[in-house]
Scaffold this motif. Structure first.
Motif, PDB file in Angstrom:
ATOM      1  N   ASP A  90      16.751 -22.079  -4.326  1.00  0.00           N
ATOM      2  CA  ASP A  90      15.862 -21.905  -5.994  1.00  0.00           C
ATOM      3  C   ASP A  90      14.591 -22.249  -5.348  1.00  0.00           C
ATOM      4  O   ASP A  90      13.867 -22.089  -6.225  1.00  0.00           O
ATOM      5  CB  ASP A  90      16.642 -22.363  -6.708  1.00  0.00           C
ATOM      6  N   ASP A  91      13.917 -22.715  -4.868  1.00  0.00           N
ATOM      7  CA  ASP A  91      12.618 -23.551  -4.696  1.00  0.00           C
ATOM      8  C   ASP A  91      12.581 -23.912  -3.663  1.00  0.00           C
ATOM      9  O   ASP A  91      13.583 -23.492  -2.626  1.00  0.00           O
ATOM     10  CB  ASP A  91      12.496 -24.576  -5.821  1.00  0.00           C
ATOM     11  N   SER A 141      20.348 -16.899  -4.330  1.00  0.00           N
ATOM     12  CA  SER A 141      19.579 -17.908  -4.816  1.00  0.00           C
ATOM     13  C   SER A 141      21.036 -19.421  -5.087  1.00  0.00           C
ATOM     14  O   SER A 141      21.562 -19.091  -4.814  1.00  0.00           O
ATOM     15  CB  SER A 141      18.997 -18.308  -5.041  1.00  0.00           C
ATOM     16  N   CYS A 142      21.043 -20.679  -3.776  1.00  0.00           N
ATOM     17  CA  CYS A 142      21.255 -22.071  -3.845  1.00  0.00           C
ATOM     18  C   CYS A 142      20.322 -23.182  -4.534  1.00  0.00           C
ATOM     19  O   CYS A 142      19.392 -22.574  -3.639  1.00  0.00           O
ATOM     20  CB  CYS A 142      21.823 -21.719  -2.613  1.00  0.00           C
ATOM     21  N   ASN A 143      21.140 -23.994  -5.023  1.00  0.00           N
ATOM     22  CA  ASN A 143      20.461 -24.541  -5.219  1.00  0.00           C
ATOM     23  C   ASN A 143      20.071 -25.558  -3.984  1.00  0.00           C
ATOM     24  O   ASN A 143      20.128 -26.869  -4.414  1.00  0.00           O
ATOM     25  CB  ASN A 143      21.229 -25.960  -6.416  1.00  0.00           C
TER      26      ASN A 143
END
Length: 255
Positions: A40-41, A71-73
Protein backbone atom coordinates in the motif's frame (compact mmCIF):
# COMPACT_ATOMS: atom_id res chain seq x y z
CA UNK A 1 -13.29 -26.64 -24.03
CA UNK A 2 -12.53 -23.06 -23.05
CA UNK A 3 -8.83 -22.19 -23.23
CA UNK A 4 -7.80 -20.08 -20.28
CA UNK A 5 -5.57 -17.11 -20.81
CA UNK A 6 -2.27 -17.06 -18.92
CA UNK A 7 -2.51 -15.74 -15.38
CA UNK A 8 0.14 -13.15 -14.49
CA UNK A 9 0.74 -12.17 -10.86
CA UNK A 10 2.43 -8.76 -10.58
CA UNK A 11 3.90 -7.04 -7.54
CA UNK A 12 6.62 -4.51 -6.70
CA UNK A 13 8.23 -2.58 -3.86
CA UNK A 14 7.17 0.92 -4.96
CA UNK A 15 3.51 0.45 -4.08
CA UNK A 16 0.35 -0.29 -6.03
CA UNK A 17 -0.07 3.36 -7.07
CA UNK A 18 3.37 3.68 -8.67
CA UNK A 19 3.57 4.47 -12.36
CA UNK A 20 5.85 1.50 -12.99
CA UNK A 21 3.44 -1.20 -11.87
CA UNK A 22 0.50 0.49 -13.58
CA UNK A 23 2.43 0.66 -16.86
CA UNK A 24 3.49 -2.98 -16.53
CA UNK A 25 -0.10 -4.15 -16.05
CA UNK A 26 -1.21 -2.10 -19.06
CA UNK A 27 1.62 -3.41 -21.25
CA UNK A 28 0.68 -7.04 -20.55
CA UNK A 29 -3.11 -6.76 -20.25
CA UNK A 30 -3.74 -8.34 -23.66
CA UNK A 31 -1.34 -11.23 -22.97
CA UNK A 32 -3.17 -12.71 -19.99
CA UNK A 33 -5.33 -12.12 -16.97
CA UNK A 34 -3.60 -9.75 -14.57
CA UNK A 35 -3.63 -9.82 -10.78
CA UNK A 36 -1.71 -7.00 -9.14
CA UNK A 37 -1.04 -7.38 -5.43
CA UNK A 38 1.41 -4.77 -4.19
CA UNK A 39 2.26 -2.88 -1.01
CA UNK A 40 0.00 0.00 0.00
CA UNK A 41 3.09 2.25 0.10
CA UNK A 42 6.75 2.12 -0.86
CA UNK A 43 8.70 -0.83 0.58
CA UNK A 44 12.05 -0.41 -1.17
CA UNK A 45 14.95 -2.34 0.32
CA UNK A 46 12.79 -5.06 1.89
CA UNK A 47 14.44 -7.84 -0.14
CA UNK A 48 12.85 -11.21 0.82
CA UNK A 49 11.49 -10.01 4.18
CA UNK A 50 8.04 -11.18 5.24
CA UNK A 51 5.84 -10.23 8.19
CA UNK A 52 5.93 -12.63 11.12
CA UNK A 53 4.68 -10.40 13.95
CA UNK A 54 2.01 -8.10 12.47
CA UNK A 55 -1.42 -8.92 11.04
CA UNK A 56 -1.79 -8.41 7.31
CA UNK A 57 -4.67 -6.80 5.45
CA UNK A 58 -5.76 -7.03 1.83
CA UNK A 59 -7.85 -4.43 0.04
CA UNK A 60 -9.37 -4.63 -3.42
CA UNK A 61 -8.54 -1.34 -5.15
CA UNK A 62 -9.75 -1.84 -8.71
CA UNK A 63 -11.42 -4.47 -10.85
CA UNK A 64 -12.09 -4.49 -14.56
CA UNK A 65 -12.18 -7.13 -17.25
CA UNK A 66 -9.02 -9.18 -17.02
CA UNK A 67 -7.38 -7.02 -14.32
CA UNK A 68 -7.59 -6.97 -10.53
CA UNK A 69 -5.56 -4.59 -8.36
CA UNK A 70 -5.08 -5.32 -4.66
CA UNK A 71 -3.01 -3.66 -1.95
CA UNK A 72 -1.47 -5.13 1.18
CA UNK A 73 0.01 -3.48 4.27
CA UNK A 74 2.94 -5.89 4.27
CA UNK A 75 6.16 -6.44 2.35
CA UNK A 76 6.48 -7.34 -1.34
CA UNK A 77 6.97 -10.99 -0.41
CA UNK A 78 3.87 -10.82 1.80
CA UNK A 79 1.95 -9.64 -1.26
CA UNK A 80 3.03 -12.66 -3.29
CA UNK A 81 2.32 -15.11 -0.48
CA UNK A 82 -1.13 -13.66 0.16
CA UNK A 83 -2.00 -13.46 -3.51
CA UNK A 84 -1.07 -17.10 -4.09
CA UNK A 85 -3.03 -18.20 -1.02
CA UNK A 86 -6.08 -15.94 -1.08
CA UNK A 87 -6.55 -14.16 -4.42
CA UNK A 88 -5.35 -16.18 -7.39
CA UNK A 89 -8.06 -18.51 -8.71
CA UNK A 90 -5.37 -20.89 -9.97
CA UNK A 91 -1.60 -21.19 -10.03
CA UNK A 92 -0.14 -18.21 -11.94
CA UNK A 93 1.76 -18.89 -15.13
CA UNK A 94 4.26 -16.16 -14.19
CA UNK A 95 5.19 -13.95 -11.26
CA UNK A 96 6.50 -10.56 -12.37
CA UNK A 97 8.14 -7.85 -10.25
CA UNK A 98 8.22 -4.23 -11.36
CA UNK A 99 8.53 -2.08 -13.19
CA UNK A 100 10.87 -0.80 -10.49
CA UNK A 101 11.74 2.89 -10.30
CA UNK A 102 15.54 2.50 -10.04
CA UNK A 103 17.99 -0.19 -11.09
CA UNK A 104 18.43 -3.54 -9.40
CA UNK A 105 21.70 -4.48 -11.06
CA UNK A 106 24.84 -5.73 -9.32
CA UNK A 107 24.58 -6.14 -5.54
CA UNK A 108 21.36 -4.08 -5.50
CA UNK A 109 19.59 -7.33 -6.37
CA UNK A 110 20.27 -8.54 -2.82
CA UNK A 111 18.45 -5.56 -1.27
CA UNK A 112 15.59 -5.20 -3.74
CA UNK A 113 11.99 -5.84 -2.80
CA UNK A 114 11.23 -6.19 -6.51
CA UNK A 115 13.73 -9.04 -6.66
CA UNK A 116 12.15 -10.37 -3.47
CA UNK A 117 8.90 -10.72 -5.42
CA UNK A 118 10.68 -12.60 -8.19
CA UNK A 119 12.69 -14.85 -5.90
CA UNK A 120 9.52 -15.75 -3.98
CA UNK A 121 7.80 -16.76 -7.19
CA UNK A 122 10.86 -18.76 -8.21
CA UNK A 123 10.91 -20.55 -4.85
CA UNK A 124 7.31 -21.55 -5.56
CA UNK A 125 8.49 -23.07 -8.87
CA UNK A 126 6.70 -20.43 -10.93
CA UNK A 127 8.61 -18.79 -13.83
CA UNK A 128 9.49 -15.34 -12.49
CA UNK A 129 10.99 -12.14 -13.90
CA UNK A 130 11.89 -8.73 -12.42
CA UNK A 131 11.87 -5.58 -14.57
CA UNK A 132 13.65 -2.38 -13.41
CA UNK A 133 14.41 0.98 -15.02
CA UNK A 134 17.43 3.03 -13.91
CA UNK A 135 15.22 6.04 -13.21
CA UNK A 136 13.92 6.92 -9.73
CA UNK A 137 11.58 9.68 -10.91
CA UNK A 138 7.89 9.20 -10.19
CA UNK A 139 7.05 10.19 -13.78
CA UNK A 140 9.74 8.04 -15.42
CA UNK A 141 9.16 7.18 -19.08
CA UNK A 142 8.55 3.43 -19.37
CA UNK A 143 7.39 3.42 -23.00
CA UNK A 144 10.80 2.42 -24.50
CA UNK A 145 10.64 -0.75 -22.39
CA UNK A 146 7.36 -1.96 -23.88
CA UNK A 147 8.55 -4.22 -26.73
CA UNK A 148 11.28 -5.79 -24.59
CA UNK A 149 8.96 -6.51 -21.66
CA UNK A 150 6.35 -8.01 -23.96
CA UNK A 151 8.91 -10.13 -25.83
CA UNK A 152 10.57 -11.43 -22.66
CA UNK A 153 7.21 -12.22 -21.08
CA UNK A 154 6.03 -14.02 -24.23
CA UNK A 155 9.25 -16.03 -24.37
CA UNK A 156 8.99 -17.10 -20.73
CA UNK A 157 5.33 -18.03 -21.15
CA UNK A 158 6.31 -20.13 -24.18
CA UNK A 159 9.49 -21.83 -22.93
CA UNK A 160 9.46 -21.39 -19.15
CA UNK A 161 12.68 -21.08 -17.15
CA UNK A 162 14.98 -23.67 -15.57
CA UNK A 163 13.84 -24.71 -12.10
CA UNK A 164 15.38 -22.45 -9.48
CA UNK A 165 16.28 -19.72 -11.98
CA UNK A 166 14.57 -16.34 -12.38
CA UNK A 167 15.47 -13.29 -14.50
CA UNK A 168 16.67 -9.91 -13.29
CA UNK A 169 16.09 -7.50 -16.19
CA UNK A 170 17.41 -3.93 -15.98
CA UNK A 171 16.94 -1.09 -18.46
CA UNK A 172 19.11 2.01 -18.87
CA UNK A 173 17.48 5.42 -19.28
CA UNK A 174 17.36 5.98 -23.03
CA UNK A 175 14.77 6.54 -25.77
CA UNK A 176 16.26 3.54 -27.63
CA UNK A 177 18.54 0.72 -26.49
CA UNK A 178 21.69 -0.68 -28.12
CA UNK A 179 20.35 -4.20 -27.77
CA UNK A 180 20.13 -6.92 -25.14
CA UNK A 181 22.98 -8.57 -23.26
CA UNK A 182 22.78 -11.64 -21.05
CA UNK A 183 25.12 -10.73 -18.21
CA UNK A 184 26.59 -11.78 -14.93
CA UNK A 185 26.08 -9.68 -11.81
CA UNK A 186 28.77 -7.03 -11.46
CA UNK A 187 30.79 -7.21 -8.24
CA UNK A 188 30.38 -3.95 -6.37
CA UNK A 189 29.85 -2.38 -3.01
CA UNK A 190 28.18 0.54 -1.28
CA UNK A 191 30.31 2.85 0.90
CA UNK A 192 29.80 5.94 3.08
CA UNK A 193 26.31 4.57 3.66
CA UNK A 194 25.47 6.28 6.96
CA UNK A 195 25.00 10.02 7.36
CA UNK A 196 24.74 11.28 10.94
CA UNK A 197 22.63 14.36 11.74
CA UNK A 198 21.79 16.22 14.94
CA UNK A 199 18.20 17.20 15.67
CA UNK A 200 17.52 20.65 17.19
CA UNK A 201 15.76 18.86 20.08
CA UNK A 202 19.06 17.36 21.16
CA UNK A 203 19.27 13.84 19.75
CA UNK A 204 21.22 12.26 16.91
CA UNK A 205 19.67 10.46 13.95
CA UNK A 206 20.98 8.82 10.81
CA UNK A 207 20.07 8.61 7.14
CA UNK A 208 21.02 5.59 5.01
CA UNK A 209 22.51 7.09 1.84
CA UNK A 210 25.80 5.98 0.32
CA UNK A 211 27.59 5.69 -3.00
CA UNK A 212 27.94 2.64 -5.25
CA UNK A 213 31.29 1.46 -6.65
CA UNK A 214 31.62 -1.01 -9.51
CA UNK A 215 34.63 -3.17 -8.62
CA UNK A 216 35.10 -4.47 -12.19
CA UNK A 217 34.35 -1.38 -14.30
CA UNK A 218 36.17 -2.69 -17.39
CA UNK A 219 34.53 -6.12 -17.44
CA UNK A 220 32.23 -6.16 -20.47
CA UNK A 221 30.20 -9.21 -19.41
CA UNK A 222 28.50 -7.60 -16.39
CA UNK A 223 25.07 -6.05 -15.96
CA UNK A 224 26.59 -2.76 -14.85
CA UNK A 225 28.73 -2.47 -18.00
CA UNK A 226 25.72 -3.27 -20.20
CA UNK A 227 23.59 -0.57 -18.57
CA UNK A 228 26.39 1.99 -18.72
CA UNK A 229 26.68 1.35 -22.46
CA UNK A 230 22.98 1.52 -23.31
CA UNK A 231 22.07 -2.17 -23.33
CA UNK A 232 19.20 -4.01 -21.66
CA UNK A 233 20.82 -6.30 -19.09
CA UNK A 234 19.33 -9.74 -18.40
CA UNK A 235 20.91 -11.55 -15.47
CA UNK A 236 19.76 -15.12 -14.83
CA UNK A 237 19.61 -15.41 -11.04
CA UNK A 238 19.41 -18.62 -9.06
CA UNK A 239 17.92 -19.60 -5.73
CA UNK A 240 20.73 -22.00 -4.84
CA UNK A 241 23.32 -19.88 -2.97
CA UNK A 242 25.73 -22.77 -2.45
CA UNK A 243 29.35 -21.79 -3.20
CA UNK A 244 30.39 -25.03 -4.88
CA UNK A 245 33.86 -23.61 -5.61
CA UNK A 246 34.55 -23.54 -1.85
CA UNK A 247 33.93 -27.27 -1.30
CA UNK A 248 37.55 -28.31 -1.76
CA UNK A 249 38.80 -25.64 0.64
CA UNK A 250 36.31 -26.54 3.37
CA UNK A 251 36.86 -30.27 2.91
CA UNK A 252 40.60 -29.69 3.41
CA UNK A 253 40.08 -28.23 6.87
CA UNK A 254 40.75 -30.46 9.86
CA UNK A 255 37.39 -30.18 11.57
Amino acid sequence: MEIKRPLLLISNDDGYLSKGIRCLAEMLSDMGDIIVCAPDDARSGYSCAFSATIPLRLQMREQREGVEIWSCNGTPVDCVKLALSEICPRRPDMVIGGINHGDNASVNAHYSGTMGVTLEGCMKYIPSVAFSLCDHREDADFEPLRPYIRNITAQVLKDGLPQGVCLNVNFPVAPMFQGVKVCRMAPGTWFNEVSKCHHPRGYDYWWMVGHYRNDEPEAEDTDRWALDHGYVAITPTQIDLTAYSAFDLLNSWEL
